[in-house]
Design an enzyme around this catalytic site. Sequence first.
Site, PDB file in Angstrom:
ATOM      1  N   ASP A 161      -1.651   0.387  -4.852  1.00 38.29           N
ATOM      2  CA  ASP A 161      -2.755   0.784  -5.065  1.00 38.29           C
ATOM      3  C   ASP A 161      -2.006   2.144  -5.065  1.00 38.29           C
ATOM      4  OD1 ASP A 161      -1.848   1.218  -2.379  1.00 38.29           O
ATOM      5  OD2 ASP A 161      -3.805   1.231  -1.560  1.00 38.29           O
TER       6      ASP A 161
ATOM      7  N   HIS B  52       2.187   8.789   4.592  1.00 41.82           N
ATOM      8  CA  HIS B  52       0.627  10.365   5.060  1.00 41.82           C
ATOM      9  C   HIS B  52       1.827  10.375   6.651  1.00 41.82           C
ATOM     10  CE1 HIS B  52      -2.652   9.489   3.061  1.00 41.82           C
ATOM     11  NE2 HIS B  52      -2.699   7.915   3.303  1.00 41.82           N
TER      12      HIS B  52
ATOM     13  N   ASP C 127       1.047  -1.288   0.299  1.00 39.74           N
ATOM     14  CA  ASP C 127       0.055  -0.470   0.110  1.00 39.74           C
ATOM     15  C   ASP C 127       0.856   1.233  -0.136  1.00 39.74           C
ATOM     16  OD1 ASP C 127      -1.863   2.523   0.590  1.00 39.74           O
ATOM     17  OD2 ASP C 127      -3.444   0.579   1.786  1.00 39.74           O
TER      18      ASP C 127
ATOM     19  N   SER D  24      -7.448   3.786  -1.651  1.00 43.47           N
ATOM     20  CA  SER D  24      -7.131   2.639  -1.857  1.00 43.47           C
ATOM     21  C   SER D  24      -8.380   1.892  -1.557  1.00 43.47           C
ATOM     22  CB  SER D  24      -6.496   2.227  -0.092  1.00 43.47           C
ATOM     23  OG  SER D  24      -5.317   2.397   0.296  1.00 43.47           O
TER      24      SER D  24
ATOM     25  N   ASP E 175       2.031   3.107   3.415  1.00 44.40           N
ATOM     26  CA  ASP E 175       1.407   4.278   3.217  1.00 44.40           C
ATOM     27  C   ASP E 175       0.982   4.830   4.416  1.00 44.40           C
ATOM     28  OD1 ASP E 175      -0.435   5.437   1.994  1.00 44.40           O
ATOM     29  OD2 ASP E 175      -2.256   4.554   3.656  1.00 44.40           O
TER      30      ASP E 175
ATOM     31  N   THR F 151      -8.209  -2.039   1.446  1.00 43.81           N
ATOM     32  CA  THR F 151      -6.806  -2.953   0.361  1.00 43.81           C
ATOM     33  C   THR F 151      -7.516  -4.396   0.381  1.00 43.81           C
ATOM     34  OG1 THR F 151      -5.088  -1.924   1.187  1.00 43.81           O
ATOM     35  CG2 THR F 151      -4.878  -3.878  -0.466  1.00 43.81           C
TER      36      THR F 151
END
Length: 350
Positions: free
Chosen positions: A286, A248, A32, A73, A244, A126
């Site tokens: 993704d 962030h 991700d 996602s 991911d 996901t």
Amino acid sequence: MKKIALTLLLATNLIIYAQDNTPPNIILMIGDGMGLTQISAGMYANNNNTVLEEFSYVGLSKTYAANQLITDSAASGTAMATGVKTYNGVLGIDPKNIQHKSILEICHELGYATGLLATSSIVHATPASFYAKVLSRDMYEEIALQLSQHQVDLFVGGGKKFFEDREDGRNLKKEMSGYEFVNSINDFKKSTAKKIGFLTYDKEPPSLIGGREPALDELTSLSLEKMSALGKPFFMMVEGSQIDWGGHDNDASYVISEFKEFDAAIRKVLEFAKADGNTLVIVTADHETGGMAISGGTIEKGRIKAKFTTGGHSAAMVPVFSYGPNSNVFSGIYENTAIFNKMQATVTRK
Ligand code: MG
Ligand code: ZN
């Protein structure tokens, strides 16, 4: 020239199928938020090495959502899992409100065993793309309910609370007859149950730096043993969920540590696929997260300096690595929905 190459490719595929009539296993691995920069940073920080270098083909996937250039996602997971672009936040349902079967569901109908592993909760966008049909990814209790009504043979991830501590008072673990639920890696290892759930944390698992256990590579190895012991072809999705979250947070150490663990899990899968000879492995993302760039560092010390351009996702294409039967069809540039089409063609031989 092109025609000859194409004919040869087709002939090669025919030979593969003719030699072994067993449908191939498919292992889809999703990092991700794992764009090319996340991979590069993880590779340079890991003695200039990633197992991705051993894959046969590389492609690029266009990740945008039905209504927005920058996907989330849920929309991108839905695209890869079901073959349709949808709105951000939506799982398994297209913009015309039509529900779509996922590759996991299609494989199940074809007699495959199925498995899902994530380092987030198992109801997070996901993994949920592969079984849930909901208008909002935040409907965790509904998503857990939908998982309980699927026949997924093996699942590993956080989110225990959404199964046993629910607003509606139901205990899905008790309702899921035929499943064994385990609470530790040792019990997971020991279990010989045909259907097994390992809910690793109450809600979202912590980061690796924050102490997450057990390691994804060990979980992946054990899951491969269990899936292959079922004596059927299998479809498995393994997610490195928190690459991911590092993006962030604009935190390069977070990104790199999560990538390294994911890389180790990919290594286990590739070793399995090489020994098995009839397993298609696809590794992709993704979307990219953080608009990350490498702005400096050293190869010798494996030190990476990174800059980020956003606290959200970016619209850059993401790489797709493939190995095994039909892996050649994953080279080139295509929509993220084509990942579904290519997997479906592999299992149905269309
Ligand atoms: Mg995810
Ligand atoms: Zn994200």
